[in-house]
Design a protein around this motif. Structure first.
Motif, mmCIF file in Angstrom:
data_model
loop_
_atom_site.group_PDB
_atom_site.id
_atom_site.type_symbol
_atom_site.label_atom_id
_atom_site.label_comp_id
_atom_site.label_asym_id
_atom_site.label_seq_id
_atom_site.Cartn_x
_atom_site.Cartn_y
_atom_site.Cartn_z
ATOM 1 N N ILE A 150 7.714 5.899 8.786
ATOM 2 C CA ILE A 150 5.881 5.585 9.141
ATOM 3 C C ILE A 150 5.470 6.846 10.059
ATOM 4 O O ILE A 150 4.025 7.221 9.692
ATOM 5 C CB ILE A 150 5.764 4.180 9.426
ATOM 6 N N TYR A 236 -3.331 -0.194 11.027
ATOM 7 C CA TYR A 236 -1.535 -1.087 9.761
ATOM 8 C C TYR A 236 -2.301 -2.102 9.684
ATOM 9 O O TYR A 236 -2.165 -3.281 10.035
ATOM 10 C CB TYR A 236 -0.429 -1.198 11.129
ATOM 11 N N LEU A 298 2.115 -0.478 5.869
ATOM 12 C CA LEU A 298 3.333 -0.404 5.864
ATOM 13 C C LEU A 298 4.823 -0.529 5.073
ATOM 14 O O LEU A 298 4.828 0.110 5.094
ATOM 15 C CB LEU A 298 3.384 -1.411 7.502
#
Length: 327
Positions: A150, A236, A298
């Protein structure tokens, strides 16, 4: 008021032939018999229309919940079927089989806001976090590798590559809380008209419904960072869209944004950061200083690929129109 004063007032009412007073010697109490309807203040006038207080503190989440509630109560269907394959979860340990739900989302968001992007966390650190949130330690290696991807994935925007691990500590703010005043009452009908005329995502989304609102709109932005003199918002998303990376392409992500009404979220965030930057930057210009919004789904992030990433820079006309609505 004592007994004597009360008796004086009652006698005055008696003289006006409004009440009759009888002396009850048995109970030693006054017995009052009403002869006619009596209003000591003007008779109230009742309005046919219910007045509701629209002032409150609200948020994207609350507006979205109101939308679902109002639609449900009206027995209307607002979401189209986007014919996306419903994939079953992979039983093997991977980011796609990592537990879903609110608890997992809280865990991942806690990890992301606790990171110093330039410093790599140890395996023991991830084990401690998993223990803290009551997850099995078997996920520690998966989680460590996942977070590494990430923060190191190149995010391609306008022929430039942004990498979180290359951000300096002083160039970003995590979990920024904002309060956006809504001075004029905001109505969903007017709001829908603006966003569907000036936003390409909202254009394909059903209308959103919420109760008239004024007061304050608040929220938390996961990350605001500066890259080459432009400010970006990053949010996110831990949504599970499918069993592998193929379910995190632009098509699937846009469908998820429409389904969850994340377009409303990035519009609110854009107004908030726009108003904020106007106050801190001399000669501020939206197109010059604001870089746009990033959603990182994610579970679809894979190092060296732009998979799982959605980017948009809302049209300035949209921001202008929305500010007029609430100002």
């Amino acid at each position: 008021m004592n007994y004597e004063h009360l008796l004086i007032k009652l006698n005055k009412l008696k003289k006006r032939n409004i009440i009759e007073i009888k002396n009850n010697t048995i109970n030693n109490k006054l017995v009052i018999e009403k002869k006619i309807d009596c209003y000591l203040i003007p008779k109230p006038k009742f309005l046919n229309k219910k007045i509701e207080n629209t002032e409150k503190i609200t948020s994207f989440t609350q507006l979205n919940q109101e939308n679902k509630s109002l639609i449900h109560n009206n027995n209307e269907i607002i979401l189209e079927s986007f014919s996306i394959e419903q994939a079953s979860k992979n039983k093997n340990l991977s980011i796609h089989s990592f537990p879903t739900g609110k608890k997992s989302g809280i865990l991942i968001h806690y990890i992301m806001k606790s990171l110093n992007f330039s410093n790599k966390k140890t395996l023991n650190w991830f084990i401690e976090i998993l223990d803290k949130y009551s997850f099995s330690q078997k996920w520690s290696s998966i989680l460590m590798s996942w977070i590494y991807d990430i923060i190191n994935v190149p995010i391609n925007i306008n022929n430039q590559k942004i990498t979180l691990s290359k951000l300096k500590k002083e160039s970003y703010i995590q979990e920024l809380e904002f309060f956006l005043p809504i001075k004029n009452t905001l109505y969903s009908e007017k709001f829908n008209k603006v966003i569907q005329n000036f936003d390409s995502i909202s254009l394909f989304a059903p209308k959103i419904f919420f109760n008239p609102v004024s007061g304050v709109l608040k929220g938390f932005i996961d990350l605001i960072f500066i890259w080459k003199n432009k400010y970006y918002i990053l949010d996110y998303k831990t949504n599970w869209l499918g069993k592998n990376n193929n379910f995190y392409t632009d098509e699937y992500i846009k469908n998820e944004i429409i389904k969850k009404r994340y377009d409303l979220q990035y519009q609110i965030y854009s107004i908030a950061i726009h108003q904020y930057l106007k106050n801190i930057i001399k000669n501020y210009n939206y197109k010059t200083h604001f870089g746009g919004i990033l959603y990182m789904f994610l579970r679809g992030i894979k190092n060296k690929k732009n998979n799982g990433i959605f980017y948009i820079l809302p049209d300035y006309s949209l921001i202008e129109k929305l500010i007029i609505l609430i100002s």
